[in-house]
Write a protein that holds these residues in place. Structure first.
Motif, short mmCIF file in Angstrom:
data_model
loop_
_atom_site.label_atom_id
_atom_site.label_comp_id
_atom_site.label_asym_id
_atom_site.label_seq_id
_atom_site.Cartn_x
_atom_site.Cartn_y
_atom_site.Cartn_z
N ARG A 165 0.86 -1.50 -0.14
CA ARG A 165 -0.08 -0.38 -0.13
C ARG A 165 0.85 0.96 -0.12
N ASP B 142 -12.99 1.01 1.93
CA ASP B 142 -14.38 0.63 0.47
C ASP B 142 -14.69 2.48 0.80
N ARG C 160 -11.93 4.00 -1.95
CA ARG C 160 -12.11 3.73 -2.83
C ARG C 160 -13.73 4.44 -3.56
N GLU D 10 -6.92 2.21 -6.97
CA GLU D 10 -6.90 1.30 -5.96
C GLU D 10 -5.29 0.32 -6.69
N LEU E 52 -5.49 -3.43 -2.66
CA LEU E 52 -6.63 -3.86 -1.60
C LEU E 52 -7.05 -6.01 -1.31
N LYS F 124 -12.26 -6.48 -3.12
CA LYS F 124 -12.51 -5.94 -4.54
C LYS F 124 -13.25 -7.69 -5.22
N LYS G 250 -16.68 -4.67 -4.77
CA LYS G 250 -16.92 -4.05 -5.67
C LYS G 250 -17.71 -4.61 -7.33
#
Length: 77
Positions: free
Chosen positions: A8, A53, A56, A62, A67, A72, A75
């Motif tokens: 990340r 979330d 996002r 992303e 993630l 994932k 979504k």
């Protein structure tokens, strides 16, 4: 196998929030979570689904979030 979230890009996420006029404390307040939990999630030490979330939904790319598959999949559903 590397743990999810370890890639990340925390500094990019912080820059993204700054561009929106927000900080991690704002995210914590908006979600009713602790600043510590938000910080650990942004750094990749935790994978809080609410935080990911929300980032996002704000439009955070992303590719910076690294993630977990469960996030994932939500979504796509």
């Amino acid at each position: 196998m590397a743990a999810v979230g370890r890639k990340r890009e925390a500094w990019r996420i912080r820059e993204f929030l700054d561009g929106l006029g927000m900080c991690m404390a704002d995210v914590a307040r908006d979600l009713g979570l602790s600043r510590n939990l938000v910080g650990e999630t942004v750094k990749g030490a935790r994978n809080n689904k609410k935080v990911l979330d929300y980032l996002r939904e704000l439009g955070c790319p992303e590719k910076w979030l690294d993630l977990p598959e469960a996030v994932k999949a939500r979504k796509a559903a």
